[in-house]
Design a protein around this motif. Structure first.
Motif, PDB file in Angstrom:
ATOM      1  N   LEU A 143     -12.894  -9.160  12.154  1.00  0.00           N
ATOM      2  CA  LEU A 143     -14.321  -8.868  12.081  1.00  0.00           C
ATOM      3  C   LEU A 143     -14.543  -7.374  11.846  1.00  0.00           C
ATOM      4  N   ALA A 144     -13.740  -6.529  12.501  1.00  0.00           N
ATOM      5  CA  ALA A 144     -13.846  -5.086  12.267  1.00  0.00           C
ATOM      6  C   ALA A 144     -13.519  -4.750  10.815  1.00  0.00           C
ATOM      7  N   THR A 145     -12.516  -5.427  10.259  1.00  0.00           N
ATOM      8  CA  THR A 145     -12.142  -5.198   8.865  1.00  0.00           C
ATOM      9  C   THR A 145     -13.280  -5.569   7.930  1.00  0.00           C
ATOM     10  N   LEU A 230     -21.283   1.619  12.636  1.00  0.00           N
ATOM     11  CA  LEU A 230     -20.389   0.507  12.291  1.00  0.00           C
ATOM     12  C   LEU A 230     -19.816  -0.137  13.551  1.00  0.00           C
ATOM     13  N   ARG A 231     -19.412   0.699  14.509  1.00  0.00           N
ATOM     14  CA  ARG A 231     -18.829   0.167  15.744  1.00  0.00           C
ATOM     15  C   ARG A 231     -19.830  -0.696  16.509  1.00  0.00           C
ATOM     16  N   GLN A 232     -21.081  -0.244  16.619  1.00  0.00           N
ATOM     17  CA  GLN A 232     -22.087  -1.004  17.344  1.00  0.00           C
ATOM     18  C   GLN A 232     -22.460  -2.296  16.618  1.00  0.00           C
ATOM     19  N   ALA A 233     -22.444  -2.252  15.286  1.00  0.00           N
ATOM     20  CA  ALA A 233     -22.702  -3.473  14.510  1.00  0.00           C
ATOM     21  C   ALA A 233     -21.584  -4.486  14.748  1.00  0.00           C
ATOM     22  N   TRP A 234     -20.344  -3.987  14.807  1.00  0.00           N
ATOM     23  CA  TRP A 234     -19.198  -4.867  15.093  1.00  0.00           C
ATOM     24  C   TRP A 234     -19.318  -5.462  16.498  1.00  0.00           C
ATOM     25  N   ARG A 235     -19.666  -4.640  17.481  1.00  0.00           N
ATOM     26  CA  ARG A 235     -19.785  -5.136  18.854  1.00  0.00           C
ATOM     27  C   ARG A 235     -20.830  -6.256  18.945  1.00  0.00           C
TER      28      ARG A 235
END
Length: 248
Positions: A143-145, A230-235
């Motif tokens: 998902l992070a990718t 990006l990190r918060q969207a991934w979380r």
């Protein structure tokens, strides 16, 4: 003002695209190759690390899924390596440059910064611990990718962006195969422990919340969305996908 007479920085700032190694300035070239190397090394390390999961698969269906992921990640690495070859990278020697299956002890702490010439993301220095762990890591990192490639597929270096746009649907499918496997595993104690282990390590792959390098990359059109966004969207995406499984 034409593209030929416009300063390269202004051209890129206005959304301009570069299409060939021949018209790439030195600083841009260095940053672009660093991005491509990180992708290639991470895909090679991811493929090598996931290969062992094939023999841990509990059934034929899972074995096929693990084999597909292992194969396609190596293929993704080669596609970007083909672009790097145009910049003078020795493709024939690249595969033997590092031990892509090498891992640190599971409880070690890996500096998120790249390790010497090995440009893999820090998460790919950690080992997988059995099938459930491999499935969980595949979901979280997959998902992070997807979020990272969605960002980089807008790169101002058009050949790189085009390759990533081709790769993105397959990376998304890898993550979906992981979710299917995780649904079959369920909210076991092992799955919960694995989610707890991998979540902070995958979160680190997005980079520092404040980054001078991001500002440089954004000015070159190589990046657009900052690391923390990006990190918060991934979380948020991860929580929405794990909640129905009782693993959020």
């Amino acid at each position: 003002m034409t593209n030929e007479t416009m300063e390269i920085g202004d051209y890129l700032a206005k959304g301009g695209k570069l299409t060939s190694p021949d018209n790439v300035p030195p600083r841009y070239r260095a940053e672009l190759l660093r991005l491509m190397s990180s992708f290639v090394d991470s895909e090679l390390a991811g493929s090598a690390g996931f290969a062992d999961a094939i023999n841990h698969a509990p059934g034929i269906r899972e074995r096929i899924a693990a084999s597909r992921i292992t194969l396609e990640k190596a293929d993704h690495a080669e596609r970007v390596l083909d672009l790097m070859e145009g910049f003078g990278t020795d493709k024939a020697r690249y595969n033997s440059a590092h031990d892509w299956a090498a891992r640190v002890p599971r409880e070690a702490t890996v500096d998120p910064k790249r390790q010497g010439g090995d440009m893999r993301l820090s998460v790919f220095h950690y080992p997988l611990a059995g099938w459930t762990d491999a499935v969980v890591m595949n979901v979280l990192m997959g998902l992070a990718t997807c979020h990272a490639l969605g960002e980089m597929s807008r790169s101002s270096y058009q050949p790189f962006a085009e390759v990533l746009r081709d790769i993105l649907p397959r990376e998304r499918r890898h993550m979906e195969l992981g979710l299917e496997g995780l649904e079959r595993i369920g909210a076991t104690e092992a799955a919960r422990a694995s989610v707890a282990y991998w979540t902070p390590r995958v979160a680190e792959t997005f980079g520092a919340a404040r980054s001078d390098r991001f500002d440089r990359l954004r000015a070159m059109g190589l990046r657009h969305t900052d690391n923390e966004t990006l990190r918060q969207a991934w979380r948020a995406d991860l929580s929405a996908r794990l909640a129905p499984l009782g693993l959020a």
